[in-house]
Design an enzyme around this catalytic site. Structure first.
Site, PDB file in Angstrom:
ATOM      1  N   GLN A  35       0.851  -1.206   0.000  1.00 31.18           N
ATOM      2  CA  GLN A  35       0.000   0.000   0.000  1.00 31.18           C
ATOM      3  C   GLN A  35       0.881   1.248   0.000  1.00 31.18           C
ATOM      4  O   GLN A  35       2.096   1.162   0.196  1.00 31.18           O
ATOM      5  CB  GLN A  35      -0.872   0.005   1.256  1.00 31.18           C
ATOM      6  CG  GLN A  35      -0.116  -0.255   2.533  1.00 31.18           C
ATOM      7  CD  GLN A  35      -0.905  -1.028   3.584  1.00 31.18           C
ATOM      8  OE1 GLN A  35      -2.109  -1.303   3.439  1.00 31.18           O
ATOM      9  NE2 GLN A  35      -0.215  -1.408   4.652  1.00 31.18           N
ATOM     10  N   ASP A  90      -0.006   0.502  13.683  1.00 28.64           N
ATOM     11  CA  ASP A  90       0.476   1.703  14.374  1.00 28.64           C
ATOM     12  C   ASP A  90       0.750   1.410  15.848  1.00 28.64           C
ATOM     13  O   ASP A  90       1.338   2.225  16.548  1.00 28.64           O
ATOM     14  CB  ASP A  90      -0.552   2.837  14.232  1.00 28.64           C
ATOM     15  CG  ASP A  90      -1.955   2.402  14.643  1.00 28.64           C
ATOM     16  OD1 ASP A  90      -2.868   2.472  13.804  1.00 28.64           O
ATOM     17  OD2 ASP A  90      -2.136   1.971  15.792  1.00 28.64           O
ATOM     18  N   ASP A 141       0.510 -11.895   6.912  1.00 22.63           N
ATOM     19  CA  ASP A 141      -0.915 -11.795   6.592  1.00 22.63           C
ATOM     20  C   ASP A 141      -1.746 -12.433   7.706  1.00 22.63           C
ATOM     21  O   ASP A 141      -1.541 -13.606   8.041  1.00 22.63           O
ATOM     22  CB  ASP A 141      -1.176 -12.513   5.256  1.00 22.63           C
ATOM     23  CG  ASP A 141      -2.613 -12.377   4.785  1.00 22.63           C
ATOM     24  OD1 ASP A 141      -2.884 -12.640   3.612  1.00 22.63           O
ATOM     25  OD2 ASP A 141      -3.485 -11.984   5.611  1.00 22.63           O
ATOM     26  N   GLY A 142      -2.684 -11.658   8.227  1.00 22.22           N
ATOM     27  CA  GLY A 142      -3.513 -12.179   9.325  1.00 22.22           C
ATOM     28  C   GLY A 142      -4.392 -13.339   8.913  1.00 22.22           C
ATOM     29  O   GLY A 142      -4.737 -14.205   9.718  1.00 22.22           O
ATOM     30  N   ASP A 160      -8.068  -4.969  13.766  1.00 23.08           N
ATOM     31  CA  ASP A 160      -7.870  -3.526  13.621  1.00 23.08           C
ATOM     32  C   ASP A 160      -7.271  -3.279  12.240  1.00 23.08           C
ATOM     33  O   ASP A 160      -6.099  -2.937  12.072  1.00 23.08           O
ATOM     34  CB  ASP A 160      -6.926  -3.060  14.736  1.00 23.08           C
ATOM     35  CG  ASP A 160      -6.525  -1.611  14.596  1.00 23.08           C
ATOM     36  OD1 ASP A 160      -5.618  -1.187  15.357  1.00 23.08           O
ATOM     37  OD2 ASP A 160      -7.082  -0.901  13.721  1.00 23.08           O
ATOM     38  N   THR A 162      -7.467  -2.125   7.939  1.00 16.36           N
ATOM     39  CA  THR A 162      -7.936  -1.114   7.000  1.00 16.36           C
ATOM     40  C   THR A 162      -9.324  -1.511   6.495  1.00 16.36           C
ATOM     41  O   THR A 162      -9.863  -2.541   6.880  1.00 16.36           O
ATOM     42  CB  THR A 162      -6.943  -1.035   5.809  1.00 16.36           C
ATOM     43  OG1 THR A 162      -6.498  -2.365   5.483  1.00 16.36           O
ATOM     44  CG2 THR A 162      -5.738  -0.172   6.153  1.00 16.36           C
ATOM     45  N   ASP A 163      -9.875  -0.693   5.606  1.00 13.43           N
ATOM     46  CA  ASP A 163     -11.218  -0.979   5.076  1.00 13.43           C
ATOM     47  C   ASP A 163     -11.215  -2.285   4.285  1.00 13.43           C
ATOM     48  O   ASP A 163     -10.163  -2.748   3.849  1.00 13.43           O
ATOM     49  CB  ASP A 163     -11.652   0.191   4.158  1.00 13.43           C
ATOM     50  CG  ASP A 163     -11.646   1.526   4.901  1.00 13.43           C
ATOM     51  OD1 ASP A 163     -11.384   2.555   4.249  1.00 13.43           O
ATOM     52  OD2 ASP A 163     -11.862   1.514   6.129  1.00 13.43           O
ATOM     53  N   PRO A 167      -5.491  -5.950   0.815  1.00 14.41           N
ATOM     54  CA  PRO A 167      -5.096  -7.064   1.698  1.00 14.41           C
ATOM     55  C   PRO A 167      -6.087  -7.310   2.830  1.00 14.41           C
ATOM     56  O   PRO A 167      -6.115  -8.383   3.412  1.00 14.41           O
ATOM     57  CB  PRO A 167      -3.729  -6.627   2.232  1.00 14.41           C
ATOM     58  CG  PRO A 167      -3.647  -5.164   2.006  1.00 14.41           C
ATOM     59  CD  PRO A 167      -4.483  -4.867   0.812  1.00 14.41           C
TER      60      PRO A 167
HETATM   61  N1  SAM Z   1      -7.675   2.290  12.571  1.00 17.20           N
HETATM   62  C1  SAM Z   1      -7.526   2.026  11.163  1.00 17.20           C
HETATM   63  C2  SAM Z   1      -8.857   1.902  10.459  1.00 17.20           C
HETATM   64  O1  SAM Z   1      -9.890   1.666  11.147  1.00 17.20           O
HETATM   65  O2  SAM Z   1      -8.854   2.040   9.237  1.00 17.20           O
HETATM   66  C3  SAM Z   1      -6.670   0.824  10.999  1.00 17.20           C
HETATM   67  C4  SAM Z   1      -5.312   1.088  11.522  1.00 17.20           C
HETATM   68  S1  SAM Z   1      -4.066  -0.027  11.108  1.00 17.20           S
HETATM   69  C5  SAM Z   1      -2.938   1.074  10.410  1.00 17.20           C
HETATM   70  C6  SAM Z   1      -4.701  -0.978   9.778  1.00 17.20           C
HETATM   71  C7  SAM Z   1      -3.656  -2.007   9.386  1.00 17.20           C
HETATM   72  O3  SAM Z   1      -4.241  -3.184   8.836  1.00 17.20           O
HETATM   73  C8  SAM Z   1      -2.668  -1.505   8.315  1.00 17.20           C
HETATM   74  O4  SAM Z   1      -1.418  -1.285   8.933  1.00 17.20           O
HETATM   75  C9  SAM Z   1      -2.628  -2.634   7.285  1.00 17.20           C
HETATM   76  O5  SAM Z   1      -1.319  -2.888   6.809  1.00 17.20           O
HETATM   77  C10 SAM Z   1      -3.171  -3.794   8.098  1.00 17.20           C
HETATM   78  N2  SAM Z   1      -3.694  -4.927   7.306  1.00 17.20           N
HETATM   79  C11 SAM Z   1      -4.511  -4.878   6.224  1.00 17.20           C
HETATM   80  N3  SAM Z   1      -4.771  -6.124   5.772  1.00 17.20           N
HETATM   81  C12 SAM Z   1      -4.102  -6.991   6.594  1.00 17.20           C
HETATM   82  C13 SAM Z   1      -3.984  -8.404   6.663  1.00 17.20           C
HETATM   83  N4  SAM Z   1      -4.589  -9.202   5.773  1.00 17.20           N
HETATM   84  N5  SAM Z   1      -3.225  -8.944   7.660  1.00 17.20           N
HETATM   85  C14 SAM Z   1      -2.604  -8.137   8.563  1.00 17.20           C
HETATM   86  N6  SAM Z   1      -2.667  -6.780   8.558  1.00 17.20           N
HETATM   87  C15 SAM Z   1      -3.420  -6.220   7.577  1.00 17.20           C
END
Ligand code: SAM
Length: 284
Positions: A35, A90, A141-142, A160, A162-163, A167
């Site tokens: 990203q 974060d 990857d979660g 927690d 991203t939208d 990923p």
């Molecule tokens: N508070 C934010 C929101 O509600 O949009 C989310 C904060 S945090 C920065 C979101 C994190 O999810 C990102 O760092 C992103 O890299 C991570 N992420 C996205 N898809 C993922 C996955 N499949 N496995 C692990 N982390 C993931």
């Protein structure tokens, strides 16, 4: 009124909304394998991190989200020993989780290590618990991690992410929830950031359907303010492996010891008090 480039603006076509913050300047930008991450210094909200142009975290208001994504469900579980945070790069949610002495192990599973490294640089206050001996920072990857984790090894899963695009898309689907259910001990729970009750109610209803279809016995929703996210009103959706009332570990002294700015006994209860249109849409 069109805003000049002394403003950061996140326009959201799907909802016909936008959010703006008056800038300072963009202090960092990079494209990772997952990203685009940007960091801005703003005039009134401190630093702002965005991912693919979407607001993620700001110095000024992140306490609302990190406190409400962690404390309500930690205090609703009788003994949350083993916790995983999926996403959360974060490190703000991890910091809140580790404030609970009952937590014996907290794993953060973040796909993009650059999010954490940039948070260490621009949001060091969110990373203060990263060295806690109970904490593990795993970068991967979660979805894959949840497939491999030992069955019945977790008490609470906090998603927690991203939208639900890129990923993160698979984190909002039935298959992932089946793996979460298997990973949870009896009485275990999942809590997932579930977007805006005003703008995304159909998505939230779909999430609850997938959670129940995956075998979770009961779902709930909690809500709280979050100014930098679309509409400023946010939610988290809860799935319980075992149906029944939530534990109410709401000792005033223990909650005061958390040193929170928003979360307390009253806002704990208020978060679960749902408006009629939400209760109807989610059949709660
Ligand atoms: N508070 C934010 C929101 O509600 O949009 C989310 C904060 S945090 C920065 C979101 C994190 O999810 C990102 O760092 C992103 O890299 C991570 N992420 C996205 N898809 C993922 C996955 N499949 N496995 C692990 N982390 C993931």
């Amino acid at each position: 009124m069109s805003l000049d480039n002394s403003w950061f603006t996140e326009p959201v076509d799907q909802t016909g909304t936008a959010f703006s913050l008056k800038l300072g300047e963009r202090v960092h930008a990079e494209q990772t394998p997952y990203q685009k991450i940007e960091i801005y210094r703003t005039e009134t909200f401190g630093y702002l991190m965005t991912i693919d142009g979407c607001t993620m975290v700001s110095t000024r208001d992140n306490f609302l989200y990190h406190e409400m994504m962690s404390h309500p469900m930690l205090n609703s579980h009788p003994s949350p020993r083993d916790v995983v945070v999926v996403g959360g790069g974060d490190c703000g949610t991890l910091r809140e989780v580790l404030k609970h002495p009952e937590v014996q192990r907290a794993v953060q599973v973040e796909i993009d290590e650059r999010v954490t490294r940039l948070s260490e640089q621009y949001f060091p206050e969110l990373c203060v618990a990263n060295g806690d001996p109970r904490a593990t920072l795993f970068f991967g990857d979660g979805i894959a991690w949840m497939k491999e984790v030992a069955p019945e090894s977790l008490d609470l899963i906090i998603i927690d992410s991203t939208d639900p695009v890129g990923p993160a898309e698979g984190l909002f689907g039935r298959k992932f929830y089946v793996d979460c259910l298997k990973a949870l001990r009896p009485g275990g729970m999942l809590v997932q950031q579930s977007e805006s009750p005003l703008l995304h109610l159909e998505l939230i209803a779909e999430m609850h359907h997938f959670m129940r279809d995956a075998g979770f016995a009961q779902t709930r929703m909690l809500h709280f303010p979050q100014p930098i996210y679309p509409s400023g009103w946010w939610s988290a959706s809860v799935a319980q492996k075992t149906a029944g009332p939530l534990a109410q570990r709401l000792d005033e002294a223990a909650i005061a010891a958390l040193g929170t700015k928003f979360y307390n006994v009253e806002t704990h209860h208020a978060a679960f008090a749902l408006p009629n249109f939400v209760k109807q849409a989610l059949a709660l």
